[in-house]
Design a protein around this motif. Sequence first.
Motif, PDB file in Angstrom:
ATOM      1  N   ASP A 206     122.802  69.064  49.725  1.00  0.00           N
ATOM      2  CA  ASP A 206     121.591  69.417  48.982  1.00  0.00           C
ATOM      3  C   ASP A 206     121.020  68.164  48.327  1.00  0.00           C
ATOM      4  O   ASP A 206     121.506  67.053  48.536  1.00  0.00           O
ATOM      5  CB  ASP A 206     121.866  70.528  47.967  1.00  0.00           C
ATOM      6  CG  ASP A 206     122.797  70.091  46.841  1.00  0.00           C
ATOM      7  OD1 ASP A 206     123.094  68.875  46.724  1.00  0.00           O
ATOM      8  OD2 ASP A 206     123.229  70.962  46.063  1.00  0.00           O
ATOM      9  N   ILE A 213     128.282  70.593  49.479  1.00  0.00           N
ATOM     10  CA  ILE A 213     128.457  71.389  48.267  1.00  0.00           C
ATOM     11  C   ILE A 213     129.916  71.796  48.012  1.00  0.00           C
ATOM     12  O   ILE A 213     130.398  71.641  46.880  1.00  0.00           O
ATOM     13  CB  ILE A 213     127.546  72.632  48.307  1.00  0.00           C
ATOM     14  CG1 ILE A 213     126.075  72.215  48.238  1.00  0.00           C
ATOM     15  CG2 ILE A 213     127.860  73.584  47.157  1.00  0.00           C
ATOM     16  CD1 ILE A 213     125.109  73.344  48.527  1.00  0.00           C
ATOM     17  N   TYR A 217     131.663  70.386  44.579  1.00  0.00           N
ATOM     18  CA  TYR A 217     132.067  71.295  43.497  1.00  0.00           C
ATOM     19  C   TYR A 217     133.574  71.232  43.260  1.00  0.00           C
ATOM     20  O   TYR A 217     134.029  71.345  42.121  1.00  0.00           O
ATOM     21  CB  TYR A 217     131.628  72.714  43.812  1.00  0.00           C
ATOM     22  CG  TYR A 217     130.218  73.027  43.355  1.00  0.00           C
ATOM     23  CD1 TYR A 217     129.992  73.914  42.328  1.00  0.00           C
ATOM     24  CD2 TYR A 217     129.124  72.422  43.963  1.00  0.00           C
ATOM     25  CE1 TYR A 217     128.697  74.206  41.904  1.00  0.00           C
ATOM     26  CE2 TYR A 217     127.832  72.693  43.551  1.00  0.00           C
ATOM     27  CZ  TYR A 217     127.620  73.585  42.519  1.00  0.00           C
ATOM     28  OH  TYR A 217     126.338  73.845  42.102  1.00  0.00           O
TER      29      TYR A 217
END
Length: 233
Positions: A206, A213, A217
Amino acid sequence: MLVLEKDEMVQNFIAQQNDLKEHISLQNNFLENQISLVAGLDIAYWHKNNKEYGACCIQVFDFRSKNLIEQVSYINEITVPYISGFLAFRELPLILEAVKKLKTQPSLYMFDGNGYLHKRHMGIATHASFYLKKPTIGVAKTYYKIENIDFTMPENIAGAFTDIVIDGEVFGRTLRSRKNVKPIFVSCGNWIDLDTATNITMHFIDKDSRLPIPVRYADLATHQARKLHQDDV
């Protein structure tokens, strides 16, 4: 640790890696439309009272919506010393305990680290696959140099890549996930081909990070877990 004990440990680790690498498959054992949940996984370390501890964090995302579905962590003492090329032997105990806490069943795991891009093709993403029994991808932030071979910088275009070729064999891929950011290093873990691993990695990029992602994370979660627990252990 005595030098002799370390040498014996290394020889044992090499024997295990050589045995497992005979069973690596760089072909998909799934269809891409069968992927439903993708787990990102990372580990952070710290020292306290002359002991080393690690936090393994797993973040599970829906493949299509890219929404976070589940997150778990597991923290424990690390008993295997750091030896370059044998990271899995330190991390697997944490990983397997963290996986036991999952309520969901990921279709695929993405690791903050290497897979096939390893001198014996047994980076953490590949090694762990044999225990997870799922396809895996390695996504590393820094380059793991093998036989003094450097990578070729890809064009400054999102999705551009160059293959990392050593002795005529493709070990992994240098991927420009976003324009004007440093490249990342993608390699197959197991039961997946490099093009599919690249496509899945790009699917999860992104505007906020060069990392996919799930891995991003997981990386953030490990830092939070370390900060939370290093004073409590």
